[in-house]
Design a protein around this motif. Structure first.
Motif, PDB file in Angstrom:
ATOM      1  N   LYS A   8       0.859  -1.181   0.000  1.00  0.00           N
ATOM      2  CA  LYS A   8       0.000   0.000   0.000  1.00  0.00           C
ATOM      3  C   LYS A   8       0.897   1.233   0.000  1.00  0.00           C
ATOM      4  O   LYS A   8       1.868   1.300   0.729  1.00  0.00           O
ATOM      5  CB  LYS A   8      -0.891   0.013   1.239  1.00  0.00           C
ATOM      6  CG  LYS A   8      -1.816   1.214   1.296  1.00  0.00           C
ATOM      7  CD  LYS A   8      -2.580   1.227   2.587  1.00  0.00           C
ATOM      8  CE  LYS A   8      -3.544   2.375   2.683  1.00  0.00           C
ATOM      9  NZ  LYS A   8      -2.986   3.697   2.548  1.00  0.00           N
ATOM     10  N   ILE A  10       1.773   4.592   1.184  1.00  0.00           N
ATOM     11  CA  ILE A  10       1.480   5.398   2.361  1.00  0.00           C
ATOM     12  C   ILE A  10       2.042   6.789   2.130  1.00  0.00           C
ATOM     13  O   ILE A  10       3.216   6.943   1.801  1.00  0.00           O
ATOM     14  CB  ILE A  10       2.077   4.754   3.623  1.00  0.00           C
ATOM     15  CG1 ILE A  10       1.454   3.381   3.842  1.00  0.00           C
ATOM     16  CG2 ILE A  10       1.863   5.651   4.841  1.00  0.00           C
ATOM     17  CD1 ILE A  10       2.071   2.589   4.946  1.00  0.00           C
ATOM     18  N   THR A  11       1.180   7.788   2.287  1.00  0.00           N
ATOM     19  CA  THR A  11       1.612   9.168   2.075  1.00  0.00           C
ATOM     20  C   THR A  11       2.060   9.783   3.393  1.00  0.00           C
ATOM     21  O   THR A  11       1.792   9.251   4.472  1.00  0.00           O
ATOM     22  CB  THR A  11       0.472  10.030   1.492  1.00  0.00           C
ATOM     23  OG1 THR A  11      -0.573  10.116   2.468  1.00  0.00           O
ATOM     24  CG2 THR A  11      -0.062   9.454   0.184  1.00  0.00           C
ATOM     25  N   GLU A  13       0.814  12.400   4.606  1.00  0.00           N
ATOM     26  CA  GLU A  13      -0.433  12.747   5.294  1.00  0.00           C
ATOM     27  C   GLU A  13      -0.961  11.565   6.111  1.00  0.00           C
ATOM     28  O   GLU A  13      -1.409  11.739   7.247  1.00  0.00           O
ATOM     29  CB  GLU A  13      -1.476  13.208   4.278  1.00  0.00           C
ATOM     30  CG  GLU A  13      -2.731  13.751   4.915  1.00  0.00           C
ATOM     31  CD  GLU A  13      -3.662  14.386   3.891  1.00  0.00           C
ATOM     32  OE1 GLU A  13      -4.443  15.251   4.308  1.00  0.00           O
ATOM     33  OE2 GLU A  13      -3.610  14.024   2.690  1.00  0.00           O
ATOM     34  N   ASP A  14      -0.882  10.347   5.542  1.00  0.00           N
ATOM     35  CA  ASP A  14      -1.285   9.139   6.281  1.00  0.00           C
ATOM     36  C   ASP A  14      -0.447   8.980   7.544  1.00  0.00           C
ATOM     37  O   ASP A  14      -0.968   8.693   8.618  1.00  0.00           O
ATOM     38  CB  ASP A  14      -1.112   7.876   5.414  1.00  0.00           C
ATOM     39  CG  ASP A  14      -2.018   7.833   4.201  1.00  0.00           C
ATOM     40  OD1 ASP A  14      -3.116   8.436   4.243  1.00  0.00           O
ATOM     41  OD2 ASP A  14      -1.614   7.208   3.200  1.00  0.00           O
ATOM     42  N   LEU A  15       0.859   9.164   7.390  1.00  0.00           N
ATOM     43  CA  LEU A  15       1.764   9.034   8.525  1.00  0.00           C
ATOM     44  C   LEU A  15       1.467  10.100   9.582  1.00  0.00           C
ATOM     45  O   LEU A  15       1.418   9.794  10.776  1.00  0.00           O
ATOM     46  CB  LEU A  15       3.219   9.120   8.073  1.00  0.00           C
ATOM     47  CG  LEU A  15       4.262   9.081   9.193  1.00  0.00           C
ATOM     48  CD1 LEU A  15       4.157   7.792   9.995  1.00  0.00           C
ATOM     49  CD2 LEU A  15       5.656   9.250   8.614  1.00  0.00           C
ATOM     50  N   ASP A  17      -1.351  11.551  10.165  1.00  0.00           N
ATOM     51  CA  ASP A  17      -2.594  11.162  10.840  1.00  0.00           C
ATOM     52  C   ASP A  17      -2.309  10.146  11.934  1.00  0.00           C
ATOM     53  O   ASP A  17      -2.831  10.252  13.049  1.00  0.00           O
ATOM     54  CB  ASP A  17      -3.605  10.583   9.847  1.00  0.00           C
ATOM     55  CG  ASP A  17      -4.225  11.632   8.943  1.00  0.00           C
ATOM     56  OD1 ASP A  17      -4.100  12.838   9.230  1.00  0.00           O
ATOM     57  OD2 ASP A  17      -4.834  11.234   7.926  1.00  0.00           O
ATOM     58  N   THR A  18      -1.462   9.171  11.627  1.00  0.00           N
ATOM     59  CA  THR A  18      -1.111   8.142  12.603  1.00  0.00           C
ATOM     60  C   THR A  18      -0.325   8.730  13.769  1.00  0.00           C
ATOM     61  O   THR A  18      -0.647   8.482  14.938  1.00  0.00           O
ATOM     62  CB  THR A  18      -0.296   7.017  11.929  1.00  0.00           C
ATOM     63  OG1 THR A  18      -1.113   6.412  10.919  1.00  0.00           O
ATOM     64  CG2 THR A  18       0.139   5.963  12.932  1.00  0.00           C
ATOM     65  N   SER A  21      -2.562  10.925  15.882  1.00  0.00           N
ATOM     66  CA  SER A  21      -3.544  10.120  16.616  1.00  0.00           C
ATOM     67  C   SER A  21      -2.890   9.487  17.848  1.00  0.00           C
ATOM     68  O   SER A  21      -3.426   9.553  18.959  1.00  0.00           O
ATOM     69  CB  SER A  21      -4.114   9.035  15.700  1.00  0.00           C
ATOM     70  OG  SER A  21      -4.977   8.193  16.409  1.00  0.00           O
ATOM     71  N   THR A  67       1.327  14.935   0.136  1.00  0.00           N
ATOM     72  CA  THR A  67       0.750  13.891  -0.713  1.00  0.00           C
ATOM     73  C   THR A  67       1.796  12.935  -1.288  1.00  0.00           C
ATOM     74  O   THR A  67       1.445  11.981  -1.975  1.00  0.00           O
ATOM     75  CB  THR A  67      -0.068  14.513  -1.869  1.00  0.00           C
ATOM     76  OG1 THR A  67       0.792  15.342  -2.654  1.00  0.00           O
ATOM     77  CG2 THR A  67      -1.239  15.322  -1.337  1.00  0.00           C
ATOM     78  N   THR A  69       4.305   9.908  -1.623  1.00  0.00           N
ATOM     79  CA  THR A  69       4.358   8.548  -1.098  1.00  0.00           C
ATOM     80  C   THR A  69       5.683   8.371  -0.370  1.00  0.00           C
ATOM     81  O   THR A  69       6.730   8.787  -0.858  1.00  0.00           O
ATOM     82  CB  THR A  69       4.236   7.518  -2.242  1.00  0.00           C
ATOM     83  OG1 THR A  69       2.978   7.723  -2.883  1.00  0.00           O
ATOM     84  CG2 THR A  69       4.328   6.104  -1.721  1.00  0.00           C
TER      85      THR A  69
END
Length: 121
Positions: A8, A10-11, A13-15, A17-18, A21, A67, A69
């Motif tokens: 997958k 992973i951007t 932004e994804d990181l 967010d994690t 969180s 954005t 990757t």
């Protein structure tokens, strides 16, 4: 990577967010000062990871393209950072990773319930 297994993308932004969180859950457990201190203390000596900034409220930001990757080597550094952070938290509270997971589940449930209330209004 195993053959036949799709990786997958992973951007950043994804990181983020994690990381945020985990950080917000940690703030609920340890407080903001300790959380910030642990994020800083657990940060690997990596130029890429050092491009993440932690503000006085414990919010983590990135000084680049959100954005993009994440390359596999940078993803490894990120995983090391999270693992080291969890290890530091575990030195104070033995079941720190489990508490983080419980807190994340509570936040998710609260978000879902809040969305359901808004849609029923």
């Amino acid at each position: 990577m195993e053959q036949g297994v799709e990786q997958k993308n992973i951007t950043v932004e994804d990181l983020l967010d994690t990381l945020n969180s985990i950080g917000q859950c940690s703030i609920q457990i340890l407080g903001s000062l300790v959380t910030i201190k642990y994020w800083e203390a657990s940060r690997p000596n990596s130029k890429w990871v050092k491009s993440f900034k932690i503000d006085r409220l414990g919010q983590i930001t990135f000084s680049g393209n959100l954005t993009e990757t994440i390359e596999p080597d940078c993803l490894e550094w990120s995983q090391k950072w999270i693992e080291s952070f969890m290890k530091l938290g575990s030195q104070v509270i033995k079941d720190f990773p489990q508490l983080i997971n419980q807190q994340k589940r509570r936040q998710l449930t609260s978000t879902i319930n809040s969305s359901a209330l808004k849609s029923n209004s």
